[in-house]
Design a protein around this motif. Structure first.
Motif, PDB file in Angstrom:
ATOM      1  N   UNK A  54       0.845  -1.180   0.000  1.00 35.51           N
ATOM      2  CA  UNK A  54       0.000   0.000   0.000  1.00 35.51           C
ATOM      3  C   UNK A  54       0.885   1.237   0.000  1.00 35.51           C
ATOM      4  N   UNK A  55       0.490   2.262  -0.706  1.00 40.58           N
ATOM      5  CA  UNK A  55       1.265   3.499  -0.757  1.00 40.58           C
ATOM      6  C   UNK A  55       0.330   4.676  -0.960  1.00 40.58           C
ATOM      7  N   UNK A  58      -5.652  -5.275 -10.198  1.00 35.23           N
ATOM      8  CA  UNK A  58      -7.107  -5.324 -10.341  1.00 35.23           C
ATOM      9  C   UNK A  58      -7.658  -6.662  -9.857  1.00 35.23           C
ATOM     10  N   UNK A  59      -6.965  -7.743 -10.201  1.00 36.74           N
ATOM     11  CA  UNK A  59      -7.410  -9.069  -9.766  1.00 36.74           C
ATOM     12  C   UNK A  59      -7.317  -9.192  -8.236  1.00 36.74           C
ATOM     13  N   UNK A  60      -6.275  -8.663  -7.677  1.00 42.54           N
ATOM     14  CA  UNK A  60      -6.104  -8.733  -6.222  1.00 42.54           C
ATOM     15  C   UNK A  60      -7.203  -7.955  -5.507  1.00 42.54           C
ATOM     16  N   UNK A  76     -11.375 -21.055   0.311  1.00 40.91           N
ATOM     17  CA  UNK A  76     -11.018 -20.799  -1.085  1.00 40.91           C
ATOM     18  C   UNK A  76     -10.821 -19.305  -1.337  1.00 40.91           C
ATOM     19  N   UNK A  77     -11.675 -18.481  -0.734  1.00 44.16           N
ATOM     20  CA  UNK A  77     -11.544 -17.034  -0.930  1.00 44.16           C
ATOM     21  C   UNK A  77     -10.280 -16.488  -0.265  1.00 44.16           C
ATOM     22  N   UNK A  78      -9.934 -17.010   0.905  1.00 44.31           N
ATOM     23  CA  UNK A  78      -8.677 -16.604   1.543  1.00 44.31           C
ATOM     24  C   UNK A  78      -7.480 -16.970   0.660  1.00 44.31           C
ATOM     25  N   UNK A  89      -3.159 -15.826  -3.274  1.00 39.23           N
ATOM     26  CA  UNK A  89      -2.589 -16.158  -4.580  1.00 39.23           C
ATOM     27  C   UNK A  89      -2.458 -14.925  -5.474  1.00 39.23           C
ATOM     28  N   UNK A  90      -3.533 -14.128  -5.525  1.00 36.72           N
ATOM     29  CA  UNK A  90      -3.464 -12.915  -6.355  1.00 36.72           C
ATOM     30  C   UNK A  90      -2.463 -11.920  -5.790  1.00 36.72           C
ATOM     31  N   UNK A  91      -2.322 -11.916  -4.475  1.00 36.99           N
ATOM     32  CA  UNK A  91      -1.327 -11.025  -3.854  1.00 36.99           C
ATOM     33  C   UNK A  91       0.081 -11.435  -4.253  1.00 36.99           C
ATOM     34  N   UNK A  92       0.365 -12.732  -4.169  1.00 35.19           N
ATOM     35  CA  UNK A  92       1.702 -13.230  -4.527  1.00 35.19           C
ATOM     36  C   UNK A  92       1.997 -12.986  -6.002  1.00 35.19           C
ATOM     37  N   UNK A  93       0.996 -13.175  -6.846  1.00 37.24           N
ATOM     38  CA  UNK A  93       1.194 -12.925  -8.275  1.00 37.24           C
ATOM     39  C   UNK A  93       1.522 -11.465  -8.534  1.00 37.24           C
TER      40      UNK A  93
END
Length: 313
Positions: free
Chosen positions: A3-4, A24-26, A87-89, A94-98
């Motif tokens: 975050x910034x 956007x996905x995250x 699954x949502x967690x 997953x999207x964060x790591x990507x």
């Protein structure tokens, strides 16, 4: 996700399509997880049915005939809720790591954009600096008149953008390096590196170096950087390291004093010294089938050895 509140850093990442899509996905995954209705785990659901049945029995003296059916239904519904919750967690992680991976691997694109924004800032600052005509304070700008005052206002408004560019630059570089590299960058920044390219720190005015070390910039600092044409944004840690080395290491090495001319020189050929033959010398007789070699003629005398103690006993 990092975050910034830095608008130029958000702008830089938004210009990288892969990172923008991952971001956007995250954000969509975070929205899904936070909007998911709260529920109970299977164990909590079974406990609730059991406690309700026990409370009813204590009040009425009758055991619920639908206890098993109610427990099975509650457990099944809780399993469905728990499965989607987990699954949502995992989707969010997953999207964060990507997104983080793409930010690290495409950091050069963001730094390149920041370099372009820096050029725009410095071009505007250079024009404003020329309009100042030597003015270095707000009081002098007010006294100088409208043109100088307008130029001063443009410079002061540019300072915020300049600070954001530098803050974004170090933020990106810190995020893509290890702890050892971050420690070196802190040291280099404290020495005044990372903002000026092609100039040794010793050749930069002291007040400019102090501004880079502390991160406190003023209009005079901005004008100097703009007019020098040396401001830049490193595109990677390696780029920064190379510039630091070029700005600190000597141009040439001289470990043995001044250079010595070692080019070939023509010298006269020395006359070979004739072999010395002594009275006791003999030519080796290497082949017994041949006549014995003639005795050589002595042309030198073997010097007497120095007397020792045994000579006097």
């Amino acid at each position: 996700m990092r975050e910034t509140s830095n608008p130029l850093l958000r702008e830089a990442w938004a210009t990288v399509p892969e990172v923008a899509k991952a971001q956007e996905r995250y954000e969509a995954a975070v929205k899904l997880r936070r909007g998911f209705a709260p529920g109970k785990t299977p164990a909590e659901a079974l406990t609730a049915v059991r406690d309700a049945a026990i409370a009813t029995f204590q009040e009425t003296g009758k055991w619920s005939s639908t206890f098993a059916r109610d427990a099975a239904k509650a457990h099944a519904e809780a399993l469905v809720w728990e499965a989607e919750s987990i699954a949502l967690w995992r989707l969010e992680e997953s999207t964060k790591m990507t997104a983080e991976f793409l930010r690290n691997s495409l950091s050069a694109d963001a730094l390149e954009h920041l370099g372009g924004r820096l050029e725009e800032i410095l071009d505007t600052a250079k024009a404003a600096g020329e309009a100042l005509g030597g003015v270095t304070t707000a009081e002098q700008a007010i006294e100088a008149g409208a043109d100088a005052l307008d130029a001063w206002r443009r410079l002061t408004s540019l300072l915020k953008d300049y600070r954001n560019v530098r803050a974004a630059q170090w933020d990106v570089l810190r995020a893509v390096t290890g702890e050892d590299e971050r420690a070196r960058m802190r040291m280099w920044r404290a020495q005044g590196h990372g903002e000026i390219k092609g100039v040794r720190v010793d050749d930069i005015p002291a007040h400019i170096v102090d501004g880079m070390r502390s991160g406190t910039y003023d209009a005079e600092f901005l004008v100097w950087v703009a007019q020098s044409g040396t401001g830049y944004v490193p595109t990677s840690y390696d780029d920064l390291e190379a510039e630091v080395m070029a700005a600190t290491e000597p141009v040439a090495y001289d470990d043995h004093g001044p250079l010595i001319d070692i080019s070939p020189r023509v010298v006269p050929i020395r006359e070979p010294r004739p072999a010395q033959t002594y009275a006791h010398s003999r030519t080796p007789h290497l082949d017994a089938s041949q006549p014995t070699p003639a005795k050589t003629k002595a042309n030198a005398a073997y010097p007497d050895r120095e007397p020792s103690t045994t000579d006097y006993l």
